[in-house]
Design an enzyme around this catalytic site. Structure first.
Site, PDB file in Angstrom:
ATOM      1  CG  ASP A 140      -3.084   2.344  13.587  1.00  0.00           C
ATOM      2  OD1 ASP A 140      -2.866   2.660  14.840  1.00  0.00           O
ATOM      3  OD2 ASP A 140      -3.013   1.013  13.373  1.00  0.00           O
ATOM      4  NE  ARG A 171       0.185   2.758  13.675  1.00  0.00           N
ATOM      5  CZ  ARG A 171       0.604   1.550  13.585  1.00  0.00           C
ATOM      6  NH1 ARG A 171       1.986   1.362  14.007  1.00  0.00           N
ATOM      7  NH2 ARG A 171      -0.105   0.580  12.797  1.00  0.00           N
ATOM      8  CB  SER A 195      -4.491  -6.349   8.752  1.00  0.00           C
ATOM      9  OG  SER A 195      -4.147  -5.229   9.170  1.00  0.00           O
ATOM     10  CG  ASP A 229      -1.938  -1.106   1.045  1.00  0.00           C
ATOM     11  OD1 ASP A 229      -2.328  -1.495  -0.066  1.00  0.00           O
ATOM     12  OD2 ASP A 229      -2.484  -1.240   2.242  1.00  0.00           O
TER      13      ASP A 229
HETATM   14  N1  ARG Z   1      -6.538  -2.698  17.251  1.00  0.00           N
HETATM   15  C1  ARG Z   1      -5.153  -2.225  17.470  1.00  0.00           C
HETATM   16  C2  ARG Z   1      -5.073  -0.684  17.775  1.00  0.00           C
HETATM   17  O1  ARG Z   1      -6.077  -0.014  17.496  1.00  0.00           O
HETATM   18  C3  ARG Z   1      -3.942  -2.628  16.532  1.00  0.00           C
HETATM   19  C4  ARG Z   1      -4.380  -2.155  15.192  1.00  0.00           C
HETATM   20  C5  ARG Z   1      -3.396  -2.421  13.950  1.00  0.00           C
HETATM   21  N2  ARG Z   1      -3.627  -3.776  13.739  1.00  0.00           N
HETATM   22  C6  ARG Z   1      -3.485  -4.493  12.848  1.00  0.00           C
HETATM   23  N3  ARG Z   1      -3.516  -5.969  12.774  1.00  0.00           N
HETATM   24  N4  ARG Z   1      -3.225  -3.988  11.691  1.00  0.00           N
HETATM   25  O2  ARG Z   1      -4.203  -0.405  18.578  1.00  0.00           O
END
Ligand code: ARG
Length: 400
Positions: free
Chosen positions: A124, A95, A175, A14
């Site tokens: 995110d 992040r 993911s 991506d």
């Molecule tokens: N749900 C988790 C959060 O919001 C992880 C997000 C990223 N997870 C992922 N499998 N891409 O902090």
């Protein structure tokens, strides 16, 4: 018109395609920024070269593992932070650190826009954009996948049409986001919340059902920070890495949960955070020994709030920063050793010792040497129960 765009670059399909997409859509040069938070996988130099090959005018790679451990994971440990009492905030912690590096790259290159590869359904996007707003309100944000409708199919077509050097056939059904604090796995067959996780999805932990010898560890803390493991000095990063390996081998720290996302969706995530969960278990117990009762009770409420703020993308908010000061105070005396046995998916504390301990053997003992004056208890209990006694008498009077 914007001069250039700084893109949070992971090296995946991506964000690789995102470089060309952003250039096509905005006419701006793209600078890729890749941050190592201990996610493992490809070498940073390989990722840098891919960004350039995909059309970035420059690519910055940052080894931020120590910074991440010290300034993001350690505050989380000091707060024993678990969102919904379970999730150790793996992605939510990385992040804001990525945001810091995006902002400094934007300043360095004179960019006025920051881009990220998040979808519109997750947390995110909020963490990136609210973080950017807090640190550099003059920057604007774009998210090609969310704002330009970049779907996976389109990304594959684009990569093939342009001959971009990325593997487009490899299709993981999951993911995954990972760093040194843990690993998050979602989508695919896990979206049916009745389906149990299969062994394949795990990589930081071994199956806890496999028979193996238990592992006993002694973790030493100073002011809430791990400083030694089995007597050998460690940095925060080493402490997490060592505990990831040792607790991971015992299957510690697997979490399968349905969580409340900030955007209102309930989603299923499977996490594995062996080091984080083992360290939190040890730290919590040392707090039980060294933190005064009312401070500990209040910290219990504050830790939940801290976790919610970080989950909700408010790392740089005034309340979160004030709570960090509070947890530094809470951890003032969290110094000492915790012994734990790790086995069968569990990390169980078996011993604690601290020169800052509030545990007083002579007050606690039922054997000889007892210094607790039991004669004082009778009056204390009578007065403690006085409000309840008065309320009961009133109920009898008014209801009878
Ligand atoms: N749900 C988790 C959060 O919001 C992880 C997000 C990223 N997870 C992922 N499998 N891409 O902090």
């Amino acid at each position: 018109m914007s001069s250039s765009v700084v893109l949070a670059f992971s090296g995946g399909l991506d964000t690789s395609v995102g470089i060309g997409w952003i250039k096509d859509a905005t006419g701006c040069d793209v600078i890729a920024v890749a941050v190592d938070v201990g996610q493992g996988g490809e070498d940073l130099e390989v990722i840098r070269e891919r960004a350039l090959a995909c059309g970035a005018v420059d690519a910055v790679v940052v080894d931020a593992r120590t910074e991440f451990a010290e300034h993001f994971c350690m505050p989380a440990l000091k707060a024993d932070a678990l969102y919904m009492d379970r999730y150790p905030l793996v992605s939510a912690l990385s992040r804001p650190l990525i945001v810091k590096h995006l902002v400094s790259a934007a300043k360095q290159f004179g960019a006025d826009t920051v881009a990220h590869g998040c979808t519109g359904k997750g947390n995110d996007q909020v963490r990136f954009e609210v973080g950017i707003t807090a640190l550099a309100p003059e920057l604007s944000c774009i998210a090609p996948i969310r704002d330009l409708g970049l779907t996976r199919d389109k990304a594959i077509d684009y990569a093939e049409a342009k001959g971009l050097p990325i593997e487009t056939t490899k299709k993981s059904p999951y993911s995954i986001d990972q760093n040194v604090w843990g690993r998050a796995v979602e989508t695919g067959f896990l979206e049916d919340i009745w389906n149990g996780p299969i062994e394949d999805i795990y990589s930081y932990t071994d199956d806890p059902a496999i028979a193996r010898n238990a592992d006993e560890v002694i973790i030493s803390f100073e002011h809430g920070i791990p400083v030694a493991i089995d007597g050998s000095p460690v940095t925060p990063l080493q402490a997490i890495e060592i505990m990831n390996a040792r607790a991971g081998a015992q299957g510690v720290g697997r979490i399968d949960m349905v969580e409340d996302r900030l955007v209102g969706i309930k989603s299923r995530e499977v996490y594995e955070a062996p080091g984080a969960m083992a360290l939190i278990a040890a730290h919590q117990e040392l707090c039980n020994v060294t933190v005064e009762r009312d401070l500990a009770r209040f910290a219990g409420t504050a830790r939940q709030r801290w976790a919610e703020l970080v989950y909700d993308g408010l790392w740089f908010s005034p309340l979160k920063r004030a709570l960090d000061e509070f947890f530094t105070t809470v951890n003032e005396h969290v110094t000492g050793d915790v012994r734990m046995t790790m086995h069968g998916g569990r990390a169980v504390v078996t011993g604690r010792r601290s020169s800052h301990s509030l545990y007083d053997f002579s007050l606690a003992t039922y054997d000889t040497g007892d210094t607790f004056d039991q004669s004082l208890a009778k009056g204390f209990v009578t007065l403690w129960g006085l409000p309840s006694r008065m309320a009961a008498a009133r109920d009898e009077r008014t209801q009878g």
